[in-house]
Design an enzyme around this catalytic site. Structure first.
Site, PDB file in Angstrom:
ATOM      1  N   GLY A  29       0.775  -1.219  -0.144  1.00 51.10           N
ATOM      2  CA  GLY A  29       0.049  -0.384  -0.091  1.00 51.10           C
ATOM      3  C   GLY A  29       0.610   1.671  -0.507  1.00 51.10           C
ATOM      4  O   GLY A  29       0.675   2.754   0.142  1.00 51.10           O
ATOM      5  N   TRP A  46       2.539   2.955  -2.580  1.00 51.54           N
ATOM      6  CA  TRP A  46       2.109   3.945  -3.475  1.00 51.54           C
ATOM      7  C   TRP A  46       0.114   4.488  -3.061  1.00 51.54           C
ATOM      8  O   TRP A  46       0.186   5.878  -3.303  1.00 51.54           O
ATOM      9  CB  TRP A  46       2.172   2.760  -4.588  1.00 51.54           C
ATOM     10  CG  TRP A  46       3.629   3.359  -5.170  1.00 51.54           C
ATOM     11  CD1 TRP A  46       4.382   2.984  -4.473  1.00 51.54           C
ATOM     12  CD2 TRP A  46       3.657   3.011  -6.650  1.00 51.54           C
ATOM     13  NE1 TRP A  46       5.194   3.187  -5.343  1.00 51.54           N
ATOM     14  CE2 TRP A  46       5.242   3.047  -6.726  1.00 51.54           C
ATOM     15  CE3 TRP A  46       3.542   3.255  -7.851  1.00 51.54           C
ATOM     16  CZ2 TRP A  46       5.732   3.309  -8.363  1.00 51.54           C
ATOM     17  CZ3 TRP A  46       4.152   3.409  -8.961  1.00 51.54           C
ATOM     18  CH2 TRP A  46       4.513   2.934  -8.845  1.00 51.54           C
ATOM     19  N   ASP A  99      -5.693  -5.464  -5.750  1.00 52.86           N
ATOM     20  CA  ASP A  99      -4.857  -5.842  -5.500  1.00 52.86           C
ATOM     21  C   ASP A  99      -5.253  -8.264  -5.399  1.00 52.86           C
ATOM     22  O   ASP A  99      -6.152  -7.549  -4.498  1.00 52.86           O
ATOM     23  CB  ASP A  99      -3.397  -6.066  -4.146  1.00 52.86           C
ATOM     24  CG  ASP A  99      -2.091  -6.733  -4.961  1.00 52.86           C
ATOM     25  OD1 ASP A  99      -2.229  -7.882  -4.808  1.00 52.86           O
ATOM     26  OD2 ASP A  99      -1.087  -5.773  -4.831  1.00 52.86           O
ATOM     27  N   ASP A 153      -8.501 -10.004  -8.420  1.00 59.00           N
ATOM     28  CA  ASP A 153      -8.071  -9.935  -9.792  1.00 59.00           C
ATOM     29  C   ASP A 153      -8.515  -8.839 -10.683  1.00 59.00           C
ATOM     30  O   ASP A 153      -9.767  -9.467 -11.272  1.00 59.00           O
ATOM     31  CB  ASP A 153      -7.677 -11.641 -10.448  1.00 59.00           C
ATOM     32  CG  ASP A 153      -7.352 -11.653 -11.910  1.00 59.00           C
ATOM     33  OD1 ASP A 153      -6.997 -10.204 -12.480  1.00 59.00           O
ATOM     34  OD2 ASP A 153      -6.728 -12.835 -12.396  1.00 59.00           O
ATOM     35  N   ASP A 184       2.936  -1.195  -9.703  1.00 64.71           N
ATOM     36  CA  ASP A 184       3.608  -1.185  -9.399  1.00 64.71           C
ATOM     37  C   ASP A 184       3.848  -2.950  -9.335  1.00 64.71           C
ATOM     38  O   ASP A 184       5.236  -3.139  -8.271  1.00 64.71           O
ATOM     39  CB  ASP A 184       4.702  -0.808  -8.434  1.00 64.71           C
ATOM     40  CG  ASP A 184       5.691  -0.884  -8.014  1.00 64.71           C
ATOM     41  OD1 ASP A 184       7.000  -0.844  -8.231  1.00 64.71           O
ATOM     42  OD2 ASP A 184       5.900  -1.548  -6.310  1.00 64.71           O
ATOM     43  N   LYS A 240       6.201   0.005 -13.591  1.00 63.28           N
ATOM     44  CA  LYS A 240       6.858  -0.395 -13.619  1.00 63.28           C
ATOM     45  C   LYS A 240       7.630  -1.593 -15.003  1.00 63.28           C
ATOM     46  O   LYS A 240       6.913  -2.343 -14.808  1.00 63.28           O
ATOM     47  CB  LYS A 240       7.679  -1.313 -12.017  1.00 63.28           C
ATOM     48  CG  LYS A 240       8.748  -2.181 -12.131  1.00 63.28           C
ATOM     49  CD  LYS A 240       9.257  -2.434 -10.644  1.00 63.28           C
ATOM     50  CE  LYS A 240       7.685  -3.333  -9.999  1.00 63.28           C
ATOM     51  NZ  LYS A 240       8.397  -3.246  -8.417  1.00 63.28           N
TER      52      LYS A 240
END
Length: 216
Positions: free
Chosen positions: A67, A69, A87, A103, A128, A168
C-alpha cells in the site's frame, strides 16, 4: 506460534539480502516516515519530477499491496479525489483509499471497480506490479512483461482523455516491444529510474502522459 528465523536457517544469498535490506537507507526512511514499503520513494520521486497526481484526481493503483503507493496517492488527491487500490493479496485499510481485493482481469472484479467509480473518469493508472521471482531470468522476465501488458490493457479501458499511466518494467526481453505499445497509446513517454531503485535492478518506470483518443 511464530518461528524465529536465525542465520543458520537462511541460505547465504538470503542472509546477504537480509543484511542489504536492513541496511538500506530507504527501508530505514520508510519505517521512520510511516510508509509501508521503500517503494514509496520511487513514486515520490516520479511525482516530484512530473507532477502527475493532483488534488481531486481519480487514481487506480494496480498490485497495490502493501500500500505505499496508495498512501502517497491518497494524500495527493485529497478529500475530493478517489484512490482505488486493487490487489489479489489482502491489504490493511488506508485513509482516503478504497481497497478492492481480487484479480482486475475478472469481470466481477472489474464491475465492482466500475461501481466504485460511479461514473468518475480515471485520471491515472499506476502499477508497481512484479511477479514472484524464481531467480531464472528467462522465466521471470516474460512474466513481468505480461503483468505490464495487463496493466496497459486495463489503463486503455478505464482512462479518460489525457489520462496518465505509470508502470514498472524490467529491462530485457520484451521491453522494447512493450515500450512501443505505450508509445502508441500516449502522446508523451518518459522513462524514470528513481534513486530508490537498487543499482543492480533492471527496473525502470515508464510514464505515459496524454492518452491518445484512438488507442492502439
Amino acid at each position: 506460534m511464530a518461528t524465529r528465523i536465525t542465520n543458520q536457517k537462511l541460505s547465504k544469498s538470503s542472509r546477504a539480502w537480509m543484511r542489504e535490506h536492513l541496511d538500506d537507507p530507504f527501508v530505514k526512511k520508510a519505517q521512520k516516515e510511516g510508509y509501508r514499503a521503500r517503494a514509496a520513494y520511487k513514486l515520490l520521486e516520479i511525482q516530484e519530477k512530473y507532477k502527475l497526481i493532483k488534488p481531486g484526481m481519480t487514481v487506480v493503483d494496480l498490485g497495490a499491496a502493501p500500500g505505499s503507493w496508495s498512501q502517497i496517492a491518497g494524500k495527493l488527491v485529497g478529500s475530493k479525489g478517489l484512490v482505488i487500490a486493487s490487489d489479489i493479496l489482502p491489504m490493511d485499510a488506508l485513509p482516503d483509499v478504497t481497497f478492492l481485493q481480487g484479480d482486475f482481469r475478472e469481470e466481477a472484479v472489474f464491475e465492482k471497480l466500475l461501481n466504485i467509480l460511479n461514473g468518475r473518469q480515471v485520471d491515472i493508472v499506476i502499477s508497481d506490479m512484479a511477479p514472484n521471482t524464481s531467480g531464472n531470468r528467462a522465466v521471470d522476465q516474460p512474466r513481468q512483461i505480461y503483468l505490464c501488458e495487463l496493466a496497459l490493457d486495463f489503463a486503455q479501458k478505464v482512462l479518460g482523455p489525457n489520462g496518465q499511466f505509470v508502470v514498472k518494467v524490467f529491462q530485457g526481453a520484451g521491453f522494447d516491444e512493450f515500450r512501443k505499445q505505450v508509445v502508441d497509446s500516449f502522446d508523451v513517454l518518459k522513462t524514470a529510474k528513481p534513486a530508490a531503485s537498487r543499482a543492480r535492478s533492471k527496473e525502470v518506470f515508464l510514464v505515459g502522459q496524454g492518452r491518445k483518443k484512438a488507442l492502439q
